[in-house]
Design a protein around this motif. Structure first.
Motif, PDB file in Angstrom:
ATOM      1  N   PRO A  97     -41.328  24.935 -11.527  1.00 31.08           N
ATOM      2  CA  PRO A  97     -41.946  25.096 -10.209  1.00 31.08           C
ATOM      3  C   PRO A  97     -43.451  25.333 -10.344  1.00 31.08           C
ATOM      4  O   PRO A  97     -43.908  25.995 -11.276  1.00 31.08           O
ATOM      5  CB  PRO A  97     -41.240  26.322  -9.615  1.00 31.08           C
ATOM      6  CG  PRO A  97     -40.683  27.046 -10.790  1.00 31.08           C
ATOM      7  CD  PRO A  97     -40.460  26.046 -11.876  1.00 31.08           C
ATOM      8  N   ASP A  99     -47.094  26.624  -8.510  1.00 29.32           N
ATOM      9  CA  ASP A  99     -47.687  27.384  -7.413  1.00 29.32           C
ATOM     10  C   ASP A  99     -49.206  27.465  -7.587  1.00 29.32           C
ATOM     11  O   ASP A  99     -49.792  28.529  -7.492  1.00 29.32           O
ATOM     12  CB  ASP A  99     -47.050  28.768  -7.283  1.00 29.32           C
ATOM     13  CG  ASP A  99     -47.197  29.594  -8.550  1.00 29.32           C
ATOM     14  OD1 ASP A  99     -47.485  29.024  -9.607  1.00 29.32           O
ATOM     15  OD2 ASP A  99     -47.022  30.822  -8.461  1.00 29.32           O
ATOM     16  N   LYS A 106     -52.858  21.124 -10.778  1.00 31.86           N
ATOM     17  CA  LYS A 106     -51.580  20.478 -11.089  1.00 31.86           C
ATOM     18  C   LYS A 106     -51.778  19.333 -12.077  1.00 31.86           C
ATOM     19  O   LYS A 106     -50.991  19.155 -13.005  1.00 31.86           O
ATOM     20  CB  LYS A 106     -50.929  19.957  -9.813  1.00 31.86           C
ATOM     21  CG  LYS A 106     -50.515  21.048  -8.862  1.00 31.86           C
ATOM     22  CD  LYS A 106     -50.005  20.472  -7.571  1.00 31.86           C
ATOM     23  CE  LYS A 106     -49.750  21.576  -6.564  1.00 31.86           C
ATOM     24  NZ  LYS A 106     -49.325  21.064  -5.265  1.00 31.86           N
ATOM     25  N   ARG A 126     -45.288  17.795  -5.373  1.00 28.98           N
ATOM     26  CA  ARG A 126     -46.184  18.781  -4.780  1.00 28.98           C
ATOM     27  C   ARG A 126     -45.879  20.201  -5.253  1.00 28.98           C
ATOM     28  O   ARG A 126     -46.773  21.005  -5.435  1.00 28.98           O
ATOM     29  CB  ARG A 126     -46.064  18.716  -3.268  1.00 28.98           C
ATOM     30  CG  ARG A 126     -47.385  18.832  -2.616  1.00 28.98           C
ATOM     31  CD  ARG A 126     -47.406  18.549  -1.175  1.00 28.98           C
ATOM     32  NE  ARG A 126     -48.035  17.337  -0.774  1.00 28.98           N
ATOM     33  CZ  ARG A 126     -49.296  17.009  -1.000  1.00 28.98           C
ATOM     34  NH1 ARG A 126     -50.054  17.800  -1.682  1.00 28.98           N
ATOM     35  NH2 ARG A 126     -49.793  15.893  -0.554  1.00 28.98           N
ATOM     36  N   ASP A 127     -44.599  20.494  -5.466  1.00 29.23           N
ATOM     37  CA  ASP A 127     -44.226  21.870  -5.798  1.00 29.23           C
ATOM     38  C   ASP A 127     -43.482  22.008  -7.130  1.00 29.23           C
ATOM     39  O   ASP A 127     -43.015  23.093  -7.456  1.00 29.23           O
ATOM     40  CB  ASP A 127     -43.384  22.466  -4.668  1.00 29.23           C
ATOM     41  CG  ASP A 127     -42.130  21.656  -4.388  1.00 29.23           C
ATOM     42  OD1 ASP A 127     -42.009  20.540  -4.928  1.00 29.23           O
ATOM     43  OD2 ASP A 127     -41.273  22.139  -3.632  1.00 29.23           O
ATOM     44  N   SER A 128     -43.358  20.925  -7.908  1.00 32.67           N
ATOM     45  CA  SER A 128     -42.679  21.021  -9.203  1.00 32.67           C
ATOM     46  C   SER A 128     -43.109  19.873 -10.115  1.00 32.67           C
ATOM     47  O   SER A 128     -43.676  18.886  -9.664  1.00 32.67           O
ATOM     48  CB  SER A 128     -41.156  20.991  -9.024  1.00 32.67           C
ATOM     49  OG  SER A 128     -40.752  19.730  -8.533  1.00 32.67           O
TER      50      SER A 128
END
Length: 156
Positions: A97, A99, A106, A126-128
């Motif tokens: 994950p 954040d 990222k 987007r989140d992982s």
């Protein structure tokens, strides 16, 4: 304007370090080339916080030193796996994950994973992020979060 000036200095340093001959004509042609590149990038509106991350400059050097150490360490680890044979491998795909505050972090995270031998970024959402690791130990080291913690320090 600061991005344009910073890019000018960066291109000038790059040109000077790669040019062995420093005559007046070559200096003039290098200067004209740099100015042409600056004109094109400004007209295309390519210079911004993401394309030239000046805000990371003071924090990126310690991160690169740490990443270089990890690359060397992982290279020796993978070399040890090669000598131990196929039985030493336990390929694993994990999802980590994310954040981070911005997309640049990222991307730095995904690229750092891929640069480190034994791990490969497969898919970035987007989140992982989905990662392939040669062994469970490498996967656990990524899940431990040391790399993510260091990239979070870049965001501050």
């Amino acid at each position: 304007m600061r991005y344009t000036f910073s890019l000018f200095l960066l291109l000038l340093a790059f040109w000077a370090s790669n040019s062995e001959i420093h005559t007046g004509l070559l200096f003039f042609l290098g200067f004209v080339s740099i100015m042409l590149v600056l004109l094109i990038t400004r007209r295309m509106r390519l210079l911004d916080r993401e394309s030239l991350p000046l805000h990371l400059f003071s924090r990126i050097v310690p991160f690169y030193a740490w990443l270089l150490k990890e690359i060397v360490y992982s290279s020796f680890y993978v070399l040890k796996l090669i000598f131990r044979g196929e039985k030493a491998l336990s390929p694993t795909i994990i999802t980590i994950p994310l954040d981070f505050k911005d997309d640049l972090s990222k991307v730095i995270f995904a690229n750092s994973i891929t640069l480190t031998p034994g791990t490969l970024s497969l898919h970035l959402d987007r989140d992982s992020i989905q990662v392939h690791a040669l062994t469970r130990e490498l996967a656990e080291a990524l899940l431990n979060g040391e790399m993510a913690k260091r990239i979070k320090e870049l965001e501050s």
